[in-house]
Motif scaffolding. Sequence first.
Motif, PDB file in Angstrom:
ATOM      1  N   TYR A 180       0.853  -1.185   0.000  1.00 47.78           N
ATOM      2  CA  TYR A 180       0.000   0.000   0.000  1.00 47.78           C
ATOM      3  C   TYR A 180       0.889   1.236   0.000  1.00 47.78           C
ATOM      4  N   ASP A 181       0.316   2.376  -0.318  1.00 53.28           N
ATOM      5  CA  ASP A 181       1.069   3.612  -0.465  1.00 53.28           C
ATOM      6  C   ASP A 181       1.392   4.215   0.905  1.00 53.28           C
ATOM      7  N   HIS A 182       2.683   4.343   1.200  1.00 52.63           N
ATOM      8  CA  HIS A 182       3.130   4.922   2.469  1.00 52.63           C
ATOM      9  C   HIS A 182       3.316   6.439   2.379  1.00 52.63           C
ATOM     10  N   SER A 183       2.962   7.024   1.258  1.00 55.27           N
ATOM     11  CA  SER A 183       3.166   8.455   1.053  1.00 55.27           C
ATOM     12  C   SER A 183       2.360   9.298   2.045  1.00 55.27           C
ATOM     13  N   VAL A 184       2.933  10.436   2.405  1.00 50.08           N
ATOM     14  CA  VAL A 184       2.189  11.435   3.168  1.00 50.08           C
ATOM     15  C   VAL A 184       1.297  12.173   2.177  1.00 50.08           C
ATOM     16  N   ASP A 185      -0.025  12.132   2.377  1.00 48.25           N
ATOM     17  CA  ASP A 185      -0.918  12.811   1.438  1.00 48.25           C
ATOM     18  C   ASP A 185      -0.815  14.328   1.611  1.00 48.25           C
ATOM     19  N   LYS A 186      -1.304  15.051   0.637  1.00 47.76           N
ATOM     20  CA  LYS A 186      -1.147  16.505   0.612  1.00 47.76           C
ATOM     21  C   LYS A 186      -1.754  17.175   1.837  1.00 47.76           C
ATOM     22  N   GLU A 187      -2.951  16.741   2.228  1.00 40.54           N
ATOM     23  CA  GLU A 187      -3.625  17.359   3.380  1.00 40.54           C
ATOM     24  C   GLU A 187      -2.828  17.151   4.666  1.00 40.54           C
ATOM     25  N   ILE A 238      14.355   6.715 -10.813  1.00 42.28           N
ATOM     26  CA  ILE A 238      13.948   7.042  -9.444  1.00 42.28           C
ATOM     27  C   ILE A 238      14.990   6.548  -8.445  1.00 42.28           C
ATOM     28  N   SER A 239      15.512   5.360  -8.682  1.00 47.77           N
ATOM     29  CA  SER A 239      16.549   4.801  -7.813  1.00 47.77           C
ATOM     30  C   SER A 239      17.755   5.722  -7.753  1.00 47.77           C
ATOM     31  N   ASN A 240      18.166   6.251  -8.909  1.00 46.08           N
ATOM     32  CA  ASN A 240      19.312   7.154  -8.960  1.00 46.08           C
ATOM     33  C   ASN A 240      19.013   8.467  -8.240  1.00 46.08           C
ATOM     34  N   GLU A 241      17.810   8.978  -8.413  1.00 41.62           N
ATOM     35  CA  GLU A 241      17.445  10.243  -7.775  1.00 41.62           C
ATOM     36  C   GLU A 241      17.365  10.097  -6.258  1.00 41.62           C
ATOM     37  N   LEU A 242      16.994   8.900  -5.785  1.00 39.57           N
ATOM     38  CA  LEU A 242      16.911   8.664  -4.338  1.00 39.57           C
ATOM     39  C   LEU A 242      18.260   8.276  -3.733  1.00 39.57           C
ATOM     40  N   GLY A 243      19.229   8.003  -4.584  1.00 39.95           N
ATOM     41  CA  GLY A 243      20.565   7.656  -4.092  1.00 39.95           C
ATOM     42  C   GLY A 243      20.736   6.199  -3.761  1.00 39.95           C
ATOM     43  N   HIS A 244      20.081   5.322  -4.541  1.00 39.20           N
ATOM     44  CA  HIS A 244      20.200   3.881  -4.338  1.00 39.20           C
ATOM     45  C   HIS A 244      21.044   3.251  -5.434  1.00 39.20           C
ATOM     46  N   GLU A 245      21.667   2.143  -5.092  1.00 37.88           N
ATOM     47  CA  GLU A 245      22.471   1.435  -6.070  1.00 37.88           C
ATOM     48  C   GLU A 245      21.739   0.228  -6.646  1.00 37.88           C
ATOM     49  N   ARG A 246      20.564  -0.082  -6.115  1.00 38.23           N
ATOM     50  CA  ARG A 246      19.779  -1.219  -6.594  1.00 38.23           C
ATOM     51  C   ARG A 246      18.401  -0.746  -7.036  1.00 38.23           C
ATOM     52  N   VAL A 247      18.008  -1.134  -8.240  1.00 40.35           N
ATOM     53  CA  VAL A 247      16.678  -0.785  -8.722  1.00 40.35           C
ATOM     54  C   VAL A 247      15.613  -1.465  -7.866  1.00 40.35           C
ATOM     55  N   SER A 248      15.905  -2.652  -7.362  1.00 32.13           N
ATOM     56  CA  SER A 248      14.910  -3.408  -6.598  1.00 32.13           C
ATOM     57  C   SER A 248      14.462  -2.701  -5.325  1.00 32.13           C
ATOM     58  N   ILE A 249      15.254  -1.741  -4.844  1.00 31.98           N
ATOM     59  CA  ILE A 249      14.878  -1.050  -3.611  1.00 31.98           C
ATOM     60  C   ILE A 249      13.619  -0.218  -3.823  1.00 31.98           C
ATOM     61  N   THR A 250      13.328   0.109  -5.092  1.00 33.22           N
ATOM     62  CA  THR A 250      12.117   0.898  -5.361  1.00 33.22           C
ATOM     63  C   THR A 250      10.857   0.106  -5.050  1.00 33.22           C
ATOM     64  N   ASN A 251      10.975  -1.225  -4.931  1.00 37.24           N
ATOM     65  CA  ASN A 251       9.812  -2.037  -4.561  1.00 37.24           C
ATOM     66  C   ASN A 251       9.227  -1.585  -3.228  1.00 37.24           C
ATOM     67  N   ASN A 252      10.101  -1.113  -2.337  1.00 37.88           N
ATOM     68  CA  ASN A 252       9.652  -0.691  -1.011  1.00 37.88           C
ATOM     69  C   ASN A 252       8.849   0.609  -1.075  1.00 37.88           C
ATOM     70  N   TYR A 253       9.029   1.381  -2.148  1.00 38.97           N
ATOM     71  CA  TYR A 253       8.301   2.627  -2.317  1.00 38.97           C
ATOM     72  C   TYR A 253       7.091   2.481  -3.226  1.00 38.97           C
ATOM     73  N   LEU A 254       7.312   1.784  -4.324  1.00 35.82           N
ATOM     74  CA  LEU A 254       6.325   1.746  -5.394  1.00 35.82           C
ATOM     75  C   LEU A 254       5.443   0.509  -5.408  1.00 35.82           C
ATOM     76  N   GLY A 255       5.915  -0.578  -4.791  1.00 36.56           N
ATOM     77  CA  GLY A 255       5.244  -1.857  -4.885  1.00 36.56           C
ATOM     78  C   GLY A 255       5.833  -2.666  -6.027  1.00 36.56           C
TER      79      GLY A 255
END
Length: 315
Positions: free
Chosen positions: A122-129, A298-315
């Motif tokens: 599920y999305d862990h993002s902080v919503d705008k409100e 996105i991985s590069n912009e977040l400073g990660h060396e593994r693309v798979s780490i984006t699974n924790n953010y994006l699903g």
Amino acid sequence: MNARNFGLRSSNMSRALVTAYQMKENGDNSKNQCKTALNDFAKHLKEDQGINDLKKVEKSHVLSYANELNNKFENDQISASSAQNYLSKVNVALENARLDRDCRVDGVREAGLPKRTGIATYDHSVDKESHETALSQVPDRLSVQLELQRELGLRFKESSLIDAKNTLDHAVKNGIIRVENGTKGGKLREFKVSSDKQLTALKNAAAIQCNDRSLIPSDMKWSQYQSQCYREIQQTNIKFHGERHNYANDRYEKISGVKSPVRSQEKHGKSHLQYIANEKNITLADAKILDHNTRLQISNELGHERVSITNNYLG
């Protein structure tokens, strides 16, 4: 604070934590991991928080440690499962040592730790409100840091140590955002400016920074400032890492033109790839390439060396 007499000071902190954990009569199948986790927590308290006495531990210190576990997971130093296990052992040890649950931190809900699979469901993002509400609840200095985390995808430490004035100057002149301080191993990362909001966030941060070298006030140590910020964020209903999650998911949609798995509510893998193919009217093979390239950026912009780490953010 109520606490048992475990010898709670300085070099005894690790031993006190282990003793407290064992007093709970846990059938731990990994005593070595128990000691490793609690030694790691004691080291974090002493070196990063300046705490030499367990009686002085607050929930903000545990949240800070959970954030460090998050960073270790993202840097491929520990697994998602280990991050969960480490925090669980800290919770048990502190609960038994203190005889209360005041310092207990929920791994996923409060700390934002990855699920044991490493894939967000599920999305862990902080919503705008919630973001806007938090901005009104915290001091101006922390408010601009939340904006930096949300608009630039910075980690909490990076948003604290940033030289916003120099970063803004470089971004305006070159169209490139440079993240230098507080990064993994001090490794520089650069990425293109992608919105005016990024420059606005840097401008506001530079105004708060004034003549200091970073957003940490010159009269405060890093450990003091970190503890203060974690106490302040507890007054809101958000967590720092949620701003970074928002950045990742917003960027996925902007780059690819479709929603991420957690935002589209399509399961990670083939189901989401088929969703991409349908939305973009492309083949499944092309959808896979688009997904990979988006995650790589996105991985590069977040400073990660593994693309798979984006699974924790994006699903």
